[in-house]
Design a protein around this motif. Structure first.
Motif, PDB file in Angstrom:
ATOM      1  N   VAL A   1      -4.528   5.942  -1.987  1.00 24.80           N
ATOM      2  CA  VAL A   1      -4.689   4.695  -1.231  1.00 24.80           C
ATOM      3  C   VAL A   1      -5.470   5.012   0.028  1.00 24.80           C
ATOM      4  O   VAL A   1      -5.161   5.963   0.760  1.00 24.80           O
TER       5      VAL A   1
ATOM      6  N   ARG B   1      -6.558   0.774  -3.516  1.00 23.24           N
ATOM      7  CA  ARG B   1      -5.824   1.675  -4.389  1.00 23.24           C
ATOM      8  C   ARG B   1      -6.783   2.236  -5.430  1.00 23.24           C
ATOM      9  O   ARG B   1      -7.467   1.503  -6.127  1.00 23.24           O
TER      10      ARG B   1
ATOM     11  N   ALA C   1       0.832  -1.208   0.000  1.00 22.27           N
ATOM     12  CA  ALA C   1       0.000   0.000   0.000  1.00 22.27           C
ATOM     13  C   ALA C   1       0.864   1.254   0.000  1.00 22.27           C
ATOM     14  O   ALA C   1       0.591   2.217  -0.725  1.00 22.27           O
TER      15      ALA C   1
END
Length: 492
Positions: free
Chosen positions: A243, A266, A233
């Motif tokens: 994100v 995302r 991430a």
């Protein structure tokens, strides 16, 4: 789709809630589950393993249309052939089509894939999808964010792509078995443009077509995938993606450490459109060397539909794909798939009217493809008939993914000696099970057939079913794709 269920059989249609909600209920309606899992309930699941299509029941859809046949005369035959029982045979129907403003692309069947991009289900099944589309002679659309999420992506000091192994794999897999029909094209969103994906695919691979997109998944949202690790991430956030929850936030990191936060989303940014900006981008891409520019738009209102058709005409784009609700492959939020956008039949009917008005003014209409929930040859025929002579093909999402996954799973079941009765009824070997196995062998050669994944043979079989059934359902044989469309117009 959200892996929730109602306790009661009596459910309020508008809200989806049980008509009688009891304090003390042990679940598991959507509100119950969202109480402790929050935004996880937004998406179909398990994410990356399912394809999802909206199941909202509209007043009218394509299934309510019937194909109108006729018994007098024959349309679509070459001028030098008289229609009679010997000349009007369905195996002689030519189901080929083509699209493009000047430099045409031919396809064996008037269907092509939806955008198979950064979703996990596209990545892990790519070999089946790509080879299947290639040997079937149809176009394959490589969707958004493939470069941007590649773990092995390399960027230069200007944050432009210099190495993207997964994109390389995707293009090369299709081209290895390309039979001269169809093509592979790459789709771009905001992040792809910023990363220089267009420059990369034309410089490294000499790709001929690039596709612009108004909104992700035919909806005005950013494209999303789910990420299971904090490190991943953070990596995607550093590459410029949105994100959520913010992986750099100590609160998110603490929740991830606790185990309550299991995944991150995302998102891509929305692309905002303007007429002059659209023309400038088309010209920029042509300046890079692309022979064809296509546009994918979705279930927006009539304003955006008119803009796509008019601007596409002025920019001389090669194909405009118009995606209606409730199509989708699983990336989109479930409620958005259900509740957002103009239903396919309504949108496509308006598209035909707009194209006709433009043509009546003497302007050339870009080639059109319809999309949004199609899965069978009768739907393909209806779309071609409804949109004739402007519509050249139908874009299919899940319907061209499912055969790839089924074929892949059959290969594993054969290996594990665990074929279900639905399959073993036809035999225990791939040669017995796949009715088109010998056709594919003849196409690629006996020395190559063992390298063809069974998912690809599955897609070929599905395409052949569409081609054969379309042949028998046309009102008349056709000598060309253009004649086929003209003949189909009599169905209106």
């Amino acid at each position: 789709m959200t892996r929730s269920s109602n306790r009661s059989r009596s459910v309020v249609p508008m809200s989806g809630l049980c008509s009688r909600c009891i304090d003390g209920c042990r679940g598991n309606c959507e509100v119950f589950k969202a109480t402790f899992r929050g935004r996880e309930l937004i998406y179909p699941g398990p994410f990356g393993d399912v394809t999802a299509g909206g199941d909202k029941n509209y007043p009218i859809d394509y299934s309510h249309l019937n194909i109108q046949g006729y018994a007098l005369g024959a349309e679509g035959l070459p001028d030098n052939i008289v229609g009679n029982p010997d000349t009007c045979t369905f195996p002689s129907v030519n189901t080929e089509t083509e699209y493009g403003w000047d430099i045409k692309v031919k396809m064996k069947v008037p269907i092509f894939t939806g955008a198979l991009g950064s979703t996990e289900i596209a990545r892990k099944n790519w070999e089946h999808f790509a080879v299947g589309a290639a040997i079937s002679g149809v176009t394959l659309v490589c969707g958004e964010n493939v470069c941007g999420i590649d773990p092995a992506l390399e960027l230069n000091s200007s944050k432009k792509v210099v190495k993207a192994p997964d994109m390389d794999r995707r293009i090369e897999t299709y081209r290895r078995y390309h039979q001269g029909y169809g093509e592979i094209l790459v789709q771009m969103n905001v992040e792809d443009t910023r990363l220089g994906v267009a420059e990369y695919v034309i410089d490294r691979h000499g790709l001929e077509t690039i596709e612009l997109k108004w909104g992700q998944g035919a909806k005005c949202i950013g494209g999303e995938i789910k990420v299971k690790s904090l490190e991943r991430a953070l990596e995607l956030q550093r590459r410029g993606y949105i994100v959520t929850p913010d992986p750099s936030d100590p609160i998110s990191q603490a929740a991830y450490e606790d185990g309550s936060l299991e995944e991150f989303e995302r998102h891509s940014r929305l692309g905002f459109i303007g007429e002059q900006e659209f023309y400038a981008e088309v010209e920029r891409l042509r300046g890079l060397g692309f022979k064809r520019i296509t546009l994918k738009t979705g279930a927006y209102g009539l304003r955006e539909l008119a803009m796509a058709i008019k601007w596409g005409s002025r920019a001389k784009i090669d194909l405009l794909t118009i995606d209606g609700a409730p199509g989708g492959t699983g990336m989109s939020p479930w409620r958005m798939m259900e509740e957002w956008g103009m239903p396919s039949l309504y949108l496509h009917s308006a598209a035909y009217e707009f194209c006709s008005k433009l043509a009546d003014q003497g302007e050339r209409v870009p080639d059109i493809a319809f999309a949004g929930g199609f899965s069978s040859e009768d739907g393909v025929f209806k779309a071609l008939a409804l949109g004739s002579p402007f519509v050249k093909a139908v874009c299919m999402g899940r319907a061209l993914m499912i055969p790839g996954m089924v074929g892949k799973n059959i290969a594993q079941w054969i290996k594990d000696h665990d074929l279900p009765a639905t399959v073993s009824h036809y035999g225990n070997s791939k040669k017995q099970i796949f009715v088109c196995y010998e056709q594919v062998t003849d196409l690629v050669g006996r020395s190559e057939i063992d390298n063809i994944p069974l998912g690809a043979i599955g897609i070929y079989s599905y395409s052949e079913k569409s081609r054969s059934a379309c042949s028998s359902s046309w009102p008349a044989p056709a000598a060309s794709a253009r004649r086929l469309s003209a003949g189909a117009s009599s169905c209106r």
